[in-house]
Design an enzyme around this catalytic site. Structure first.
Site, PDB file in Angstrom:
ATOM      1  N   ASP A  69       1.005  -1.011  -0.368  1.00 35.88           N
ATOM      2  CA  ASP A  69       0.378   0.178  -0.297  1.00 35.88           C
ATOM      3  C   ASP A  69       0.934   1.502   0.160  1.00 35.88           C
ATOM      4  OD1 ASP A  69      -2.244   1.634  -0.027  1.00 35.88           O
ATOM      5  OD2 ASP A  69      -2.141   1.368   2.414  1.00 35.88           O
ATOM      6  N   ASP A 275      -1.266   5.325  -5.394  1.00 34.50           N
ATOM      7  CA  ASP A 275      -1.848   4.231  -4.218  1.00 34.50           C
ATOM      8  C   ASP A 275      -1.857   2.548  -4.628  1.00 34.50           C
ATOM      9  OD1 ASP A 275      -3.113   2.775  -2.355  1.00 34.50           O
ATOM     10  OD2 ASP A 275      -4.757   4.781  -2.271  1.00 34.50           O
TER      11      ASP A 275
END
Ligand SMILES: *[C@@H]1O[C@H](CO)[C@@H](O)[C@H](O)[C@H]1NC(C)=O
Ligand SMILES: *[C@@H]1O[C@H](CO)[C@@H](O)[C@H](O)[C@H]1NC(C)=O
Ligand SMILES: *[C@@H]1O[C@H](CO)[C@@H](O)[C@H](O)[C@H]1NC(C)=O
Length: 386
Positions: A69, A275
């Protein structure tokens, strides 16, 4: 604004040790009622249905499969006695995998110490509370001796695939760093210097219809980039800050099927983050509406996405985004996501308007563009993924 085109050969001879980790991908296993996605201004782990995972070894050989992440900066794993405030399956082990990993941290491991501190992290519609532990963390042969990370005692809304999250954002937004005063973002804690303060993500495309869990689905390269995973030049955009991997999208435009460019940066600029922990591309609600109107998309609260006609999937009509004058093309097979018999658009709402939130360039972008996170030069680069 600065846009630099660089041909790659440049890097390969400069770098010494480069860490390459294989990623696997999995469908998220969330109970059906959790599919009512609440959009949220800091949407990090939002309406994605697939994630990319990496193995990380903690303590004395405990292997965890963690969501990669770039939109957060803490590492946590499931801890003993974990419960979910929302009563979902986030604390359950995923026993469906062919090679189950540790799932729950063994806190009796003598190489670990309990720092007796806690932290709370919100990930879009999910949230986690954890105790902070410290111990050795091994990453493709690279050991961080006393790395502080979370042992979660409460997780809600995350689903049970994987064993936790590995945040690759900057230390400045790490809750563990705030609590402990130590480097808690893996990337910062690796202590890379000079040009080695860089990593690249390759998120492979996959066949949504015949999806197989836990097969190799990408790669993350740390300390360098892998120039076999993209073709053509890299385009760089400057980073706004060392927090998220955040850049300015005030010049962003969109066109579809030869349409006039639609200006997406209109009301005063706007920021986006790159992201890997988010499935789609999230834009301000009204901008997402306008983009999806080209597809006749209808927003569905059930899916947290626009439902579109599946005919677009093989239409070969690309979505064209322009950023700082550079064109980025997303093919119809990458911006259409077949899901449970319907087709979803790869572009969705970030839950805000008037640029109060940032946009997310999630996996829909990252599967098409190899992404280079270049701290040394304060920039983020995109190159056509192979
Ligand atoms: C991750 O770890 C599990 C358990 O040790 C192992 O079976 C699997 O092959 C590993 N996956 C990768 C991509 O290294
Ligand atoms: C770690 O320490 C905290 C605070 O002292 C305590 O509440 C928690 O139970 C400990 N965790 C474990 C797993 O030992
Ligand atoms: C983005 O850049 C534009 C043009 O330089 C600037 O006017 C705007 O304030 C910036 N927006 C943000 C959110 O940083």
């Amino acid at each position: 604004m600065l846009v630099v085109l660089v041909h790659l050969l440049f890097y390969s001879c400069v770098l010494s040790k480069v860490y390459k980790l294989q990623l696997t991908h999995k469908a998220k296993h969330i109970h059906q009622h959790k599919h009512h996605k609440r959009q949220n201004s800091a949407s990090l782990i939002n309406a994605q249905d697939f994630d990319f995972y990496v193995n990380v070894t903690v303590g004395n050989g405990q292997v965890f499969s963690l969501i990669v992440d770039t939109g957060s900066s803490d590492m946590f794993v499931r801890g003993p006695g974990c419960v979910s405030n929302s009563g979902d399956n986030s604390c359950e082990c995923d026993n469906m995998l062919p090679n189950p990993t540790a799932c729950v941290l063994n806190t009796f491991d003598s190489s670990l110490s309990n720092l007796s501190q806690t932290a709370y992290v919100q990930y879009g519609s999910a949230n986690v509370n954890f105790n902070i532990f410290s111990g050795p963390v091994l990453f493709d042969g690279f050991q961080i001796t006393n790395f502080p990370f979370g042992s979660a005692y409460q997780i809600s809304g995350l689903g049970n695939s994987g064993d936790g999250i590995l945040g690759l954002g900057f230390n400045s937004i790490s809750r563990v760093a705030w609590a402990t005063g130590k480097d808690a973002s893996i990337f910062d804690a690796l202590g890379l210097t000079g040009r080695q303060q860089i990593f690249g993500t390759y998120l492979s495309n996959f066949d949504f219809q015949h999806f197989v869990n836990d097969v190799v689905g990408g790669e993350i390269t740390i300390g360098g980039i892998d120039n076999t995973k993209f073709t053509g030049p890299i385009t760089y955009v400057p980073l706004i800050s060392e927090s998220y991997w955040k850049f300015n999208i005030s010049t962003l435009t969109f066109s579809f099927g030869g349409s006039q460019p639609l200006y997406l940066g209109s009301s005063g600029g706007g920021n986006a983050i790159s992201d890997t922990g988010t499935g789609q591309i999230y834009l301000d609600n009204s901008l997402a509406d306008r983009v999806n109107s080209f597809l006749g998309g209808v927003y569905s609260n059930v899916y947290g996405s626009y439902v579109v006609d599946c005919k677009w999937q093989n239409s070969k009509i690309p979505m064209i985004f322009t950023l700082y004058g550079v064109k980025y093309s997303l093919s119809s097979s990458s911006y259409i996501i077949p899901y449970n018999g319907v087709c979803l658009s790869g572009i969705s709402r970030n839950g805000a308007d008037g640029h109060t939130a940032f946009s997310n360039f999630g996996q829909v972008w990252g599967r098409s563009y190899y992404t280079i996170y270049d701290k040394f030069n304060g920039r983020i680069g995109f190159a056509k993924a192979v």
